[in-house]
Scaffold this motif. Structure first.
Motif, PDB file in Angstrom:
ATOM      1  N   THR A 122       0.863  -1.175   0.000  1.00  0.00           N
ATOM      2  CA  THR A 122       0.000   0.000   0.000  1.00  0.00           C
ATOM      3  C   THR A 122       0.897   1.221   0.000  1.00  0.00           C
ATOM      4  O   THR A 122       1.943   1.236   0.639  1.00  0.00           O
ATOM      5  CB  THR A 122      -0.923   0.027   1.232  1.00  0.00           C
ATOM      6  OG1 THR A 122      -0.118  -0.022   2.396  1.00  0.00           O
ATOM      7  CG2 THR A 122      -1.887  -1.136   1.217  1.00  0.00           C
ATOM      8  N   THR A 123       0.496   2.230  -0.723  1.00  0.00           N
ATOM      9  CA  THR A 123       1.331   3.422  -0.824  1.00  0.00           C
ATOM     10  C   THR A 123       1.060   4.416   0.292  1.00  0.00           C
ATOM     11  O   THR A 123       1.924   5.181   0.654  1.00  0.00           O
ATOM     12  CB  THR A 123       1.105   4.120  -2.179  1.00  0.00           C
ATOM     13  OG1 THR A 123      -0.278   4.362  -2.330  1.00  0.00           O
ATOM     14  CG2 THR A 123       1.621   3.247  -3.308  1.00  0.00           C
ATOM     15  N   SER A 124      -0.140   4.407   0.821  1.00  0.00           N
ATOM     16  CA  SER A 124      -0.434   5.315   1.932  1.00  0.00           C
ATOM     17  C   SER A 124      -1.415   4.629   2.870  1.00  0.00           C
ATOM     18  O   SER A 124      -2.228   3.826   2.445  1.00  0.00           O
ATOM     19  CB  SER A 124      -1.027   6.628   1.412  1.00  0.00           C
ATOM     20  OG  SER A 124      -2.262   6.386   0.796  1.00  0.00           O
ATOM     21  N   PRO A 125      -1.331   4.975   4.170  1.00  0.00           N
ATOM     22  CA  PRO A 125      -2.246   4.342   5.117  1.00  0.00           C
ATOM     23  C   PRO A 125      -3.671   4.805   4.878  1.00  0.00           C
ATOM     24  O   PRO A 125      -3.911   5.934   4.489  1.00  0.00           O
ATOM     25  CB  PRO A 125      -1.734   4.804   6.477  1.00  0.00           C
ATOM     26  CG  PRO A 125      -0.950   6.028   6.219  1.00  0.00           C
ATOM     27  CD  PRO A 125      -0.418   5.900   4.815  1.00  0.00           C
ATOM     28  N   SER A 126      -4.608   3.902   5.094  1.00  0.00           N
ATOM     29  CA  SER A 126      -6.007   4.283   4.958  1.00  0.00           C
ATOM     30  C   SER A 126      -6.404   5.123   6.162  1.00  0.00           C
ATOM     31  O   SER A 126      -5.794   5.017   7.223  1.00  0.00           O
ATOM     32  CB  SER A 126      -6.886   3.034   4.872  1.00  0.00           C
ATOM     33  OG  SER A 126      -6.878   2.364   6.107  1.00  0.00           O
ATOM     34  N   PRO A 127      -7.417   5.975   6.034  1.00  0.00           N
ATOM     35  CA  PRO A 127      -7.815   6.811   7.170  1.00  0.00           C
ATOM     36  C   PRO A 127      -8.159   6.010   8.416  1.00  0.00           C
ATOM     37  O   PRO A 127      -7.917   6.449   9.518  1.00  0.00           O
ATOM     38  CB  PRO A 127      -9.040   7.562   6.652  1.00  0.00           C
ATOM     39  CG  PRO A 127      -8.890   7.578   5.168  1.00  0.00           C
ATOM     40  CD  PRO A 127      -8.175   6.298   4.831  1.00  0.00           C
ATOM     41  N   ALA A 128      -8.702   4.818   8.255  1.00  0.00           N
ATOM     42  CA  ALA A 128      -9.088   4.027   9.420  1.00  0.00           C
ATOM     43  C   ALA A 128      -7.876   3.521  10.185  1.00  0.00           C
ATOM     44  O   ALA A 128      -7.946   3.243  11.362  1.00  0.00           O
ATOM     45  CB  ALA A 128      -9.951   2.846   8.989  1.00  0.00           C
ATOM     46  N   THR A 129      -6.722   3.442   9.527  1.00  0.00           N
ATOM     47  CA  THR A 129      -5.524   2.944  10.194  1.00  0.00           C
ATOM     48  C   THR A 129      -4.460   4.018  10.322  1.00  0.00           C
ATOM     49  O   THR A 129      -3.315   3.720  10.606  1.00  0.00           O
ATOM     50  CB  THR A 129      -4.942   1.747   9.414  1.00  0.00           C
ATOM     51  OG1 THR A 129      -4.607   2.196   8.093  1.00  0.00           O
ATOM     52  CG2 THR A 129      -5.921   0.598   9.364  1.00  0.00           C
ATOM     53  N   SER A 130      -4.813   5.272  10.097  1.00  0.00           N
ATOM     54  CA  SER A 130      -3.813   6.340  10.125  1.00  0.00           C
ATOM     55  C   SER A 130      -3.376   6.706  11.531  1.00  0.00           C
ATOM     56  O   SER A 130      -2.441   7.462  11.696  1.00  0.00           O
ATOM     57  CB  SER A 130      -4.363   7.584   9.415  1.00  0.00           C
ATOM     58  OG  SER A 130      -5.445   8.107  10.154  1.00  0.00           O
ATOM     59  N   GLY A 131      -4.040   6.200  12.554  1.00  0.00           N
ATOM     60  CA  GLY A 131      -3.642   6.492  13.917  1.00  0.00           C
ATOM     61  C   GLY A 131      -4.319   7.726  14.484  1.00  0.00           C
ATOM     62  O   GLY A 131      -4.100   8.090  15.610  1.00  0.00           O
ATOM     63  N   SER A 132      -5.148   8.404  13.719  1.00  0.00           N
ATOM     64  CA  SER A 132      -5.836   9.585  14.202  1.00  0.00           C
ATOM     65  C   SER A 132      -7.253   9.234  14.617  1.00  0.00           C
ATOM     66  O   SER A 132      -7.975   8.583  13.878  1.00  0.00           O
ATOM     67  CB  SER A 132      -5.874  10.658  13.116  1.00  0.00           C
ATOM     68  OG  SER A 132      -6.673  11.738  13.546  1.00  0.00           O
ATOM     69  N   ALA A 133      -7.634   9.687  15.800  1.00  0.00           N
ATOM     70  CA  ALA A 133      -8.999   9.456  16.271  1.00  0.00           C
ATOM     71  C   ALA A 133      -9.987  10.351  15.536  1.00  0.00           C
ATOM     72  O   ALA A 133     -11.186  10.165  15.658  1.00  0.00           O
ATOM     73  CB  ALA A 133      -9.065   9.727  17.766  1.00  0.00           C
ATOM     74  N   LEU A 134      -9.480  11.310  14.768  1.00  0.00           N
ATOM     75  CA  LEU A 134     -10.347  12.268  14.095  1.00  0.00           C
ATOM     76  C   LEU A 134     -10.704  11.856  12.676  1.00  0.00           C
ATOM     77  O   LEU A 134     -11.467  12.552  12.009  1.00  0.00           O
ATOM     78  CB  LEU A 134      -9.676  13.644  14.082  1.00  0.00           C
ATOM     79  CG  LEU A 134      -9.382  14.232  15.466  1.00  0.00           C
ATOM     80  CD1 LEU A 134      -8.569  15.502  15.346  1.00  0.00           C
ATOM     81  CD2 LEU A 134     -10.668  14.479  16.216  1.00  0.00           C
ATOM     82  N   GLU A 135     -10.142  10.755  12.183  1.00  0.00           N
ATOM     83  CA  GLU A 135     -10.450  10.287  10.838  1.00  0.00           C
ATOM     84  C   GLU A 135     -10.880   8.831  10.889  1.00  0.00           C
ATOM     85  O   GLU A 135     -10.341   8.045  11.652  1.00  0.00           O
ATOM     86  CB  GLU A 135      -9.209  10.385   9.946  1.00  0.00           C
ATOM     87  CG  GLU A 135      -8.763  11.785   9.640  1.00  0.00           C
ATOM     88  CD  GLU A 135      -7.571  11.805   8.701  1.00  0.00           C
ATOM     89  OE1 GLU A 135      -7.507  10.976   7.777  1.00  0.00           O
ATOM     90  OE2 GLU A 135      -6.695  12.656   8.908  1.00  0.00           O
ATOM     91  N   SER A 136     -11.862   8.515  10.078  1.00  0.00           N
ATOM     92  CA  SER A 136     -12.283   7.132   9.953  1.00  0.00           C
ATOM     93  C   SER A 136     -12.828   6.933   8.553  1.00  0.00           C
ATOM     94  O   SER A 136     -12.916   7.886   7.771  1.00  0.00           O
ATOM     95  CB  SER A 136     -13.347   6.784  10.996  1.00  0.00           C
ATOM     96  OG  SER A 136     -14.591   7.335  10.638  1.00  0.00           O
ATOM     97  N   THR A 137     -13.240   5.737   8.255  1.00  0.00           N
ATOM     98  CA  THR A 137     -13.838   5.477   6.953  1.00  0.00           C
ATOM     99  C   THR A 137     -15.209   6.134   6.850  1.00  0.00           C
ATOM    100  O   THR A 137     -15.738   6.295   5.770  1.00  0.00           O
ATOM    101  CB  THR A 137     -13.975   3.958   6.714  1.00  0.00           C
ATOM    102  OG1 THR A 137     -14.726   3.396   7.794  1.00  0.00           O
ATOM    103  CG2 THR A 137     -12.618   3.300   6.612  1.00  0.00           C
ATOM    104  N   GLN A 138     -15.760   6.546   7.985  1.00  0.00           N
ATOM    105  CA  GLN A 138     -17.088   7.157   8.004  1.00  0.00           C
ATOM    106  C   GLN A 138     -17.055   8.678   7.938  1.00  0.00           C
ATOM    107  O   GLN A 138     -18.091   9.311   7.850  1.00  0.00           O
ATOM    108  CB  GLN A 138     -17.843   6.705   9.244  1.00  0.00           C
ATOM    109  CG  GLN A 138     -18.070   5.211   9.246  1.00  0.00           C
ATOM    110  CD  GLN A 138     -18.610   4.736  10.573  1.00  0.00           C
ATOM    111  OE1 GLN A 138     -18.238   5.254  11.616  1.00  0.00           O
ATOM    112  NE2 GLN A 138     -19.478   3.735  10.515  1.00  0.00           N
ATOM    113  N   GLY A 139     -15.865   9.273   8.023  1.00  0.00           N
ATOM    114  CA  GLY A 139     -15.787  10.724   7.926  1.00  0.00           C
ATOM    115  C   GLY A 139     -14.604  11.301   8.679  1.00  0.00           C
ATOM    116  O   GLY A 139     -13.811  10.590   9.280  1.00  0.00           O
TER     117      GLY A 139
END
Length: 159
Positions: free
Chosen positions: A12-29
């Motif tokens: 994978t070239t970049s982490p997906s938002p759900a696994t980016s480590g930020s509580a402020l991003e998810s696959t839902q928004g």
């Protein structure tokens, strides 16, 4: 069965938002937090630390005192607080007045602990720095007397 070689392992070239480590991003928004919100949290958390007398420069404190006396006016919880908020991180700058007799180095450590804890817990942002700028020292003799009881009236002399 053979083990996949590195050439056949998907990358994978970049982490997906759900696994980016930020509580402020998810696959839902995505959640964004305004600078003013972080500034209020930081200001209130710093005010909780014993030894902090006030915030801001002398002019800002004088203006704040006037604002409080105007009907409908209120004190600003962000006076003396500035922040920079990114997508995942925040930096806080505090301009404070310290009570005389309080160890400034220990006070700054306590402020940093309280501010970092409150901002990170409430927002999910990573606080990368809290700069404490001490601009004045409050002496007990400098109280303006607003909280002091009114003097007893002097009895009139009878002639």
């Amino acid at each position: 069965m053979s083990t996949p070689t590195p050439a056949t392992t998907p990358k994978t070239t970049s982490p997906s938002p759900a696994t980016s480590g930020s509580a402020l991003e998810s696959t839902q928004g995505k959640t964004t937090i305004a600078d003013g919100v972080v500034a209020k949290i930081a200001g209130l958390a710093a005010r909780e630390v014993h030894g902090v007398y006030g915030f801001g420069s002398g002019a800002a404190r004088a203006f704040g005192a006037l604002t409080e006396r105007i009907p409908g006016g209120r004190s600003s919880s962000t006076q003396g607080v500035s922040v920079e908020v990114g997508e995942r991180q925040a930096a806080v700058d505090l301009t404070i007045v310290v009570e005389y007799g309080v160890g400034i180095a220990e006070l700054a450590r306590a402020i940093r602990r309280n501010v970092i804890g409150a901002v990170e817990q409430m927002t999910g942002l990573d606080v990368v720095e809290v700069n404490v700028n001490v601009v004045d020292l409050h002496l007990p003799s400098e109280d303006d007397g607003d909280d002091a009881p009114a003097p007893e009236p002097t009895p009139a002399r009878v002639r």
